[in-house]
Motif scaffolding. Structure first.
Motif: not given
Length: 406
Positions: A202-213
């Motif tokens: 929903a927010q493509p500007s956030l980094p996605t290299v390695c994100t934990l949730f």
């Protein structure tokens, strides 16, 4: 001919993905970004516009107009009304629905109570009723293309719910049950995986290299998104971070073990620390985080201690996860949001102080979505299947007139 069809589908999906990420571009701009010929882009965009997937929205900057003769600066964007995608969260005592449009923005949401130990058949029956109601709605009729469903438990590849002790489900072929109530293409996913994917999608500007949730509520779900894709493990049941062992002793977890992180940071743990008991009903548990947060702000010592206890153990869990994954970002969501707002500074301090020296400290922030995060994430997963070229070899076709990209 088959190769040409596949190439066309890949190009269409690539155009749609580019427009979703960038907002709008001219035809010449799309051609440059994708290294395709202007003639190819013109033809594909014309067909997608005819099918209601994209639209022209006006002219771009004068500089762009000057170097794009023929169609000076006309911008192409996704048509939000072109398609809709349904997300459904099967929770404890609740069924949440979210519909996102073709631009992946929330269009509608709703919530329905269900018995906390409802059978899979009863829940699926209610899902079928809600889908039929949507199909009867003139606004959405014929335009809901696919659906995603989440559950708070182990989900294997293929949609098999392996174990869902919170609801008392085990070895449930949820996809098969759903196929009996809807012709829509449906995906089934763990709720934390869906919430994690949705928060980034929903927010493509956030980094996605390695994100934990981490999703903190009745349980403690976890997910990892690496290079834009969910890390599921060999059989789809990985990332059960709530079952990291943080001690040898402690309350018995529903997995059968003691000492799980989940038993230290979920809402039942908060109830034990703040109220001295964890036998609250579902409605009381849902209200508890906000109540404890308000009490702590008013100076209540027991509530302050409960929050400190939770943040201490959550911080220790985050340190282990950072040492394992080296993430760029950690996103926290779920029912505990009122407490997480208060504990973010402390969590950042714990992680910065205790991770391996030399490791770059990740940013820690709250999910941009609210309590609908799992349903929105499920809708985003369904949405992604339409856009992702890599899913062409596995995604079933969507039997809707005018949508040729699945």
């Amino acid at each position: 001919m088959a190769d040409q069809t596949i190439a066309r589908s890949i190009n269409e999906r690539s155009i749609l993905t580019l427009l979703r990420l960038r907002g709008s571009l001219s035809r010449a701009g799309i051609a440059r970004e994708l290294s395709l010929t202007p003639a190819t882009i013109t033809r594909l965009v014309a067909d997608m516009a005819k099918n209601g997937l994209v639209r022209e929205i006006g002219h771009g900057p004068a500089k762009a107009q000057a170097r794009e003769p023929g169609r000076p600066g006309v911008q192409v964007a996704l048509d939000p009304r072109g398609s809709y995608f349904l997300g459904i969260e099967i929770g404890v005592g609740v069924l949440r629905l979210a519909i996102v449009d073709f631009a992946a923005q929330l269009a509608r949401s709703e919530e329905h109570p269900v018995p906390s130990r409802a059978s899979p058949q009863d829940v699926v029956r209610l899902i079928g009723e809600r889908i039929h109601a949507l199909e009867a709605d003139p606004f959405f009729a014929g335009r809901v293309r696919a659906a995603g469903v989440t559950v708070p438990g182990l989900v294997a590849h293929g949609g098999q719910v392996v174990n869902l002790p919170i609801l008392g489900w085990s070895q449930v072929d949820l996809l098969l049950l759903l196929a009996k109530v809807t012709p829509l293409s449906v995906t089934v996913e763990n709720n934390a995986n869906a919430a994690a994917f949705g928060a980034l999608y929903a927010q493509p500007s956030l980094p996605t290299v390695c994100t934990l949730f981490l999703k903190l509520g009745v349980g403690c779900g976890g997910a990892a998104v690496v290079n834009g894709r969910l890390l599921r493990g060999a059989h789809g049941t990985g990332m059960e971070v709530g079952h990291l062992r943080v001690s040898e002793q402690g309350p018995r977890c529903h997995c059968g073990q003691s000492g799980c992180l989940e038993t230290r940071v979920n809402v039942a743990a908060l109830a034990r620390a703040a109220r001295g008991r964890d036998d609250l009903d579902a409605a009381e548990l849902a209200r508890l985080p906000a109540e404890v947060a308000a009490e702590a702000k008013q100076g209540n010592g027991r509530s302050k201690a409960a929050i400190e206890h939770l943040s201490h153990h959550l911080g220790l869990g985050l340190v282990s996860l950072v040492n394992l994954f080296n993430p760029t970002m950690i996103v926290l969501g779920g029912l505990m949001r009122p407490l997480l707002v208060m504990t973010l500074p402390h969590l950042r301090e714990i992680v910065a102080d205790r991770i391996i020296p030399g490791t770059i400290t990740p940013d820690i922030l709250l999910s941009p979505l609210d309590e609908k995060e799992c349903a929105i994430g499920a809708a985003c997963l369904a949405h992604h299947r339409v856009f992702d070229p890599a899913s062409l070899d596995v995604a079933p076709s969507i039997p809707r007139a005018g949508l040729t990209i699945a």
